[in-house]
Each structure stands twice: as C-alpha cells, then as structure tokens.
Write a protein that holds these residues in place. Structure first.
Motif: not given
Lengths: 396, 396
Positions: B4, B6-8, B10-12
């Motif tokens: 994922d 492209h999702a990396t 978000l949590p950061l």
C-alpha cells in the motif's frame, strides 16, 4: 460563510456514503444477512457500477483511517498471550493459506492462456488475507476470544508478512531476476518489526504509559498516547513493508492490558463513523463494466471460486488438528482479500506485466471474497452462537 | 502488505500533525497558555513557514470534519431555548460586529493606496467570525451555559448569515453592479434555512427520533441518526450559502434535548481525534514569507490590530446594555476569523480583484486573530472561573 465552496462536497460525500451504508445495512439485517454486506453493497450502488455518484478516491482517506481504527479496536480486545498461545497453529494456517491460493491462482490463470509472469501476479494477489472484514464480523458477534478467532487474527499477521515476501519475489522475477539482498532486507525488516512490537511492545507500553500520563496536563491523556502509538506503529509497519493495518492491530494488542475503558469508548466513536467508509470503499472500487466480455466474466467467476476454495483448503488443512468445526471457521475467516489483492494487482500494472483485464478480475475477486465472507462466518460459527441477532455481544 | 505504497503517507501525516499538536499543547499548558494556541503553533511549525513537512491540503478533509464535529458537539450542549432567549441582543451584537470591521477594514486598506474594490474585499474578509476557536475555549472551561457564551454562539450564527450577504454584495459590485434578484435569493435562502432548522428542527427531531430508532435493528442507532442529521444539515447549510459548520451546530442544537449520553461520548472520540487537525490547519495555512517586505508586514500588523479592535468595539457596543464584563467577554469571543476570512480572500482572488499581497495579509489577520482569542477569552472570563486549569469542567 457561503464562501467555502471547496468544502461543499465533503458533507455531501459523508452523507451519501454513511447514509447509504446504514440504510443498506438495515435492509440486510432485515433479510437476516450480515450488516456489513449492506455497507459494501452501498459502495457498489454509489460507485461506477450503478449510480457513479461517489468515487473511491473521494473517501479514500476516511476509508484508510477507518480500517486503521477497526484493527486497532480489535487489537485492544486481544491480549498478547492470547496470540502467543496459538502461534504454532497460526503459522501453519498462514503458510498453507499462502501456498495453496498462490499455486491454484497461478495454474488456473496460466491455463487461461496468460503469460507466466501475469499468472504469477494473479496468484500473488490471491495470497494476502484482509482481516478487517473478518475482525468486524467476529467483533460484532462477540466472538473475538474464541480459539478460532485468535488463530485467525494471529494467522492474518503472519500471512501478511508471507504475502509481502511473495510479492517481493514475484516483483523481482518480473523485473528480471531475484535480488536476494533486497529480498533478505524486506523479509528481515517485516519479521523484525512484527516480532519486536509483539514481544517487547506490550511490556514497554505497560511500564511507560502511567509515567508519561502523570506528566501530561491535558485531559484524556491516555487517549492521546494511544493515538500517537497507533499512528507511529501504522507508519513504521508501512515503512517495514507490512500493511499499516498490521501496525494498528499490534498497537491495539500492545495497549490491551493497560488502557482504561474510556479509550475504548473514544476509539469506538471514531470507528463507528469511519468503518462504514472502509466497507463502502470496497464496493466503490468495483466497476462491473469490465465483466461485459463473457470470457472475462467466466474467468473472474472461476478465479473467485478458486480464491475462496483455496483458502478454505489451505487454512483448513493447517487447522485440521483442532477438528472440523474450528478448521472450517478458520478457513472461512481467512477468505476475504479486500483491498490487499487490489494493491498487488496495481503494482503488477505499474511495472507493466498485468493487463487491464487481469486487474479487473482481481478487483472482482477481492470484492466478491469480501462479500461472501460474512455469511460464511455466520454459518461456520452458528454452533457457538445460535442467534447472533438476538444476543449481539458487541465490542464496546 | 508492503504494497500500500499510496497509503504510506496517511499514518505519517496523522502522526506528525496529531503528535506535534499535542506536544505543543502540553508546552502551552505548562506555560499557562491555552492548549489550543499550541495546536495552532504546531501547524505553523509543520507548515511552509518553518519545516514545510506537511501541507494544509494533505489534512484538509480531516480538518473540515474536525470543525464540523467541534460545532456539532457544542450544539449538543446548547438548548434551542438558550439561544432564543438571547436572540435580540445577539442580533445587535452580530450587526454592529459586521458593520464596524467592514468599515474599518475598508478605510484602512483604502488609505494604504489600494483600489476601491480590493479594499471592500479586505473589509469583507474581516467580517465573519469563526466561532470554532471560541467554542472550544468556552467548552474546555465549562462555560458554555454562561449568558455571554450563549450570546456569542447565537451572534455567530447571525453573523454568518450577514457575512454571506456582505460577500454577495461585494462580489456583485466587483463583477459590475449589484444583481438584486440573485442577492435576494441568497439572503432569503440563508435566513430561511437558519430560521427553519432552529424553529421547526428541534421539535421535529424530538418527535421523530424515538420512532425511527425503534425501527432500526443495528446497534447505536441514535448515533447513526445523529450523524445523518449532522451531514445533511451541514450540506444543506452550504447549499443555502451558509457555512457547513453552522449546519453542524444547528444539528447539535436540534438534538440537544433528545439524544442520550452515549452519542456525546462517541462524538467526543471523533472530536478528540480530529479537532487538533482543524486547529493545526489554521497554522499550516500561514506562510510568513509573504511578510518579507516591511511595508506588507506593517500593513498586516495594522489590519490585524484593526480586526481585533473593530470586533471588540462593534460587538462590545451591541452587548453594552449587559454591562462592561459581559460586553468585554462577547467582544473577545467574536474576535477570531479563522478560515472564513481566508475563503473570502480566495473568492476575491478567483475573480481577480485581490492581489497576492492582500491575500497574504488576510491570512495573517485570520491566523493572528485566532491565536490572540484564547488568551483574550481567558482574561475576560477570569472573574467567572478563577483557575480554569484547576477546575476544567470539560465537555464530556
């Protein structure tokens, strides 16, 4: 002010997705089907397949945050010792649950006339279980502490690490040969992250949390610390190559013996709001127009059946020593592929080895395995909980 | 899965913004400054002014949702009768609080050598109060039921409708003459929406909610209904031309006498997570590099002072019959302009009548009035609540 023209779409998108998910969920409950099937169907209806009112990308961030909180909340209900005690069985379940779908997917897609490498990618896309759906169903039935539930959760973590390694191998082959050093680093990082958080994490959190909390002046400081741990582990997980949701789950597990009930309540508010977006986004990803060609439709149907059957066989075999009822439950719990399979297909597309048709088939497989899982779970667990709609021991 | 990619981010992004906001908030509490000043400063530090690690657009959706829940939660604490009883005073406060800043902003900016129409836009950007900050400060001090708090909340609603009409007039003038029909429609829609929700809404909700709830099978059905009402009114408000947050506030007011405590708890979880994003996003919007030119810096300082003073005078005059202490409190409560002023400036930019310099000045004014409001409020309310840090009657 009139003026926030750029903001207009946010409340409308929230209203459409949340409202439709809840209405379809109600209809499903009325028909004695699992609520969350309705949430996914709401996404299908709002998405490109039917109304084309909402795009998956417009709610992507809420969906991502929703699944993080879903797994975090499930983690909060699971003690580290619960997972450790089922470690061996879970490892067998995960390993066989990776090998059988990979092999079956590869063979079937190769037989359809596709190239070697494309078939490998389709097989790889059938590997990784997306545990979010299963976790939601088990939580809503109050069954998270059942032995089969604990094995499913532990196996999903291991499965994710194995799936990562499979993807790394397949990608290397596609790009012309295996880079063993790169592969070794990926495997080491992902395993080290999981083992470290799991073994050291909970103890450290248990010791640190009261100390940090005493020093903080703001209200709800436990919640603040929990959120920071959640985002930090989700981020580190994605940096280590594992899914962010595995980090979120491990953050919940690490906190499960420490935090007070208020943190559960606050996290539940967030999950109640955002999980419908995660579920609907699965349906939003589906575009049934790829199935116009009958040959594609057939292949998609066969791949979907293979995806279900291969997990049932692989995971069921791994859990065989526990007897048929638990083997059946564990097999059903590992069926949903959700968004993970789609991401594998996207990577295949980005290096140019997977066709639009194969991508469409993988998306159909991912959505259908997810849709089929809740009824399968309800069926397989019916002997433990006879009437889930009458005694819903929900997570609180 | 590793996959994922492209999702990396978000949590950061969540980790950076939430973590920095909480840490800066703690530092502010330690220095006896309001917590939320720290949240805004965290945004300034992460944003283009200092570290440039996070962009305002990357957390825009969470910020928008955060301010909706902030106002919704405040609305839940306010009974319709509380607002109705202060209606007349609130109307005077709002009206004078619109006229004085508009006039003062126009005159000062015109004197700096700007064009007639640009000065009108700067004046219009100084009109609308952004009640989110004030509401958060009052809620955290447990002062939402004070008479001055209720007048501030009611006046903010009226102020928003008036600000909308001012913006419509100014935009018409900029585009070559006033379109009276269009203007009449805008004014009618915004007033009708507010009056309708306010007068009919609460009673209807009180009658409908138990009926709908009985028919729903899913858990937490009150929460589901509350969310749907929240998003529906926020959307309708923006369609009627009023800010979405006014709709969210009115949804809270309409539900305040009906819903059970559990809905408060669940909504609080969402607000606890997302309000820091709203506060940080105000700081993220600031780019201090526009102030490199000393002349701009001076003009920004004068406009900021005028923005504070004009609301103090205008709203204070409107509340004069209540006596100096309440007039002072109400004046201070109406000072923050937040994102609303920026949006007015953006519209001016989009029809090409406002320069980059004027836009930069408006942003500085909006951020600075927001930063200055919490200490002003703490000072003006200090006789009601002597030691807010010792007796924080927080919203629950």
């Amino acid at each position: 002010m009139a003026a926030d023209a750029h903001a207009t779409s946010l409340p409308l998108a929230m209203l459409l997705v949340f409202g439709a998910a809840k209405i379809c969920g109600e209809i499903c409950e009325f028909l004695r089907m699992p609520n969350i099937v309705g949430h996914i169907i709401a996404g299908v209806i709002l998405g490109p397949s039917v109304l084309a009112l909402v795009t998956a990308s417009s709610v992507r961030e809420f969906a991502e945050l929703g699944v993080l909180f879903l797994l975090f909340r499930v983690g909060l209900e699971v003690k580290p010792s619960d997972l450790a005690s089922v470690g061996k069985t879970a490892a067998t379940v995960a390993t066989l649950g990776v090998i059988v779908p990979l092999a079956m997917g590869y063979v079937i897609y190769r037989m359809s006339g596709a190239s070697n490498i494309e078939s490998l990618f389709v097989g790889a896309a059938m590997v990784a279980t997306s545990v979010g759906i299963t976790a939601q169903v088990l939580a809503s039935m109050g069954l998270l502490s059942a032995i089969s539930s604990r094995i499913i959760l532990a196996a999903a973590v291991i499965d994710d690490v194995l799936g990562l390694i499979v993807l790394a191998v397949v990608s290397s082959i596609a790009q012309g040969g295996i880079n063993y050093i790169q592969l070794g680093i990926t495997a080491f990082l992902s395993i080290a992250f999981t083992v470290f958080v799991f073994s050291v994490g909970a103890k450290t959190v248990g010791k640190m949390l009261p100390k940090v909390e005493r020093k903080m002046k703001s209200g709800d400081s436990q919640f603040t610390i929990a959120m920071i741990l959640l985002f930090a582990l989700a981020w580190l997980a994605s940096q280590a190559g594992v899914a962010a949701i595995i980090g979120a789950f491990l953050a919940g597990v690490a906190l499960s013996e420490t935090v007070e009930h208020r943190v559960h309540d606050l996290a539940q508010g967030i999950a109640e709001l955002l999980v419908p977006f995660f579920l609907a986004s699965i349906g939003l990803a589906l575009d049934v127009s790829v199935l116009k060609d009958p040959a594609t439709l057939w292949l998609a149907a066969i791949i979907t059946v293979a995806a279900v059957v291969s997990k049932l066989i692989g995971c069921g075999l791994g859990a065989w020593p526990l007897g048929w009822p638990d083997a059946k439950r564990i097999g059903c719990g590992m069926v949903p592929r959700g968004e993970v399979g789609m991401v594998v297909a996207q990577i295949g597309g980005s290096i140019g080895v997977i066709s639009q048709q194969a991508y469409g088939i993988v998306v159909v497989m991912a959505v259908m395995t997810t849709l089929v899982a809740p009824p399968l779970l309800q069926w397989s667990f019916r002997s433990i909980i006879k009437a889930p709609e009458e005694a819903p021991l929900r997570i609180e």
